[in-house]
Design a protein around this motif. Sequence first.
Motif, PDB file in Angstrom:
ATOM      1  N   LEU A  14       0.735  -1.390  -0.001  1.00  0.00           N
ATOM      2  CA  LEU A  14       0.131   0.148  -0.041  1.00  0.00           C
ATOM      3  C   LEU A  14       0.893   1.526   0.012  1.00  0.00           C
ATOM      4  O   LEU A  14       0.358   2.224  -0.167  1.00  0.00           O
ATOM      5  CB  LEU A  14      -0.979   0.014   1.253  1.00  0.00           C
ATOM      6  CG  LEU A  14      -1.843  -1.162   1.189  1.00  0.00           C
ATOM      7  CD1 LEU A  14      -2.814  -1.001   2.677  1.00  0.00           C
ATOM      8  CD2 LEU A  14      -2.789  -1.081  -0.070  1.00  0.00           C
ATOM      9  N   ASP A  15       2.031   1.046   0.313  1.00  0.00           N
ATOM     10  CA  ASP A  15       2.853   2.123   0.268  1.00  0.00           C
ATOM     11  C   ASP A  15       4.014   2.008  -0.849  1.00  0.00           C
ATOM     12  O   ASP A  15       5.146   2.338  -0.887  1.00  0.00           O
ATOM     13  CB  ASP A  15       3.823   2.375   1.592  1.00  0.00           C
ATOM     14  CG  ASP A  15       2.875   2.771   2.856  1.00  0.00           C
ATOM     15  OD1 ASP A  15       1.838   3.250   2.571  1.00  0.00           O
ATOM     16  OD2 ASP A  15       3.178   2.181   3.994  1.00  0.00           O
ATOM     17  N   GLY A  16       3.420   1.910  -1.900  1.00  0.00           N
ATOM     18  CA  GLY A  16       4.313   1.648  -3.369  1.00  0.00           C
ATOM     19  C   GLY A  16       4.671   3.050  -3.812  1.00  0.00           C
ATOM     20  O   GLY A  16       5.823   3.000  -4.697  1.00  0.00           O
ATOM     21  N   GLY A  17       4.366   4.001  -3.353  1.00  0.00           N
ATOM     22  CA  GLY A  17       4.710   5.209  -3.863  1.00  0.00           C
ATOM     23  C   GLY A  17       4.137   6.020  -4.918  1.00  0.00           C
ATOM     24  O   GLY A  17       3.059   5.292  -5.622  1.00  0.00           O
ATOM     25  N   LEU A  18       4.422   7.247  -5.421  1.00  0.00           N
ATOM     26  CA  LEU A  18       4.097   7.720  -6.670  1.00  0.00           C
ATOM     27  C   LEU A  18       4.087   6.922  -7.890  1.00  0.00           C
ATOM     28  O   LEU A  18       3.121   6.883  -8.635  1.00  0.00           O
ATOM     29  CB  LEU A  18       4.465   8.947  -6.758  1.00  0.00           C
ATOM     30  CG  LEU A  18       3.933  10.023  -7.779  1.00  0.00           C
ATOM     31  CD1 LEU A  18       2.261  10.188  -7.471  1.00  0.00           C
ATOM     32  CD2 LEU A  18       4.742  11.255  -8.017  1.00  0.00           C
ATOM     33  N   ALA A  19       5.111   6.308  -8.229  1.00  0.00           N
ATOM     34  CA  ALA A  19       4.989   5.540  -9.419  1.00  0.00           C
ATOM     35  C   ALA A  19       3.946   4.212  -9.346  1.00  0.00           C
ATOM     36  O   ALA A  19       3.368   4.399 -10.515  1.00  0.00           O
ATOM     37  CB  ALA A  19       6.423   5.043  -9.662  1.00  0.00           C
ATOM     38  N   ALA A  20       3.931   3.858  -8.409  1.00  0.00           N
ATOM     39  CA  ALA A  20       2.800   2.509  -8.387  1.00  0.00           C
ATOM     40  C   ALA A  20       1.463   3.152  -8.449  1.00  0.00           C
ATOM     41  O   ALA A  20       0.517   2.547  -8.980  1.00  0.00           O
ATOM     42  CB  ALA A  20       2.866   1.863  -6.876  1.00  0.00           C
ATOM     43  N   LEU A  21       1.302   4.345  -7.579  1.00  0.00           N
ATOM     44  CA  LEU A  21      -0.050   4.960  -7.956  1.00  0.00           C
ATOM     45  C   LEU A  21      -0.262   5.542  -8.985  1.00  0.00           C
ATOM     46  O   LEU A  21      -1.534   5.230  -9.866  1.00  0.00           O
ATOM     47  CB  LEU A  21      -0.043   6.185  -6.915  1.00  0.00           C
ATOM     48  CG  LEU A  21      -1.542   7.083  -7.186  1.00  0.00           C
ATOM     49  CD1 LEU A  21      -2.652   6.178  -6.478  1.00  0.00           C
ATOM     50  CD2 LEU A  21      -1.346   8.618  -6.032  1.00  0.00           C
TER      51      LEU A  21
END
Length: 69
Positions: A14-21
């Motif tokens: 859930l804390d994948g960062g901006l790239a994951a989002l």
Amino acid sequence: MTNLKVTSHAPADLDGGLAALRGDCARMAPHWAVPEPAEPGPVPPSSIHGVTVPVRSARLLDAMSDYGD
């Protein structure tokens, strides 16, 4: 017996960062198709009927001053 196995389509991190989002958003974008906006046409006054105003609302509006008099 109840099957308690749960499958999730959400990413495990859930804390994948901006790239994951951004990647998640790019995958979901085709599901969010926006319909073409329709231009509203003029409505003839003869087709507007059945509008009723409650007496309390009419009295309230009648008691209001026009343009801050």
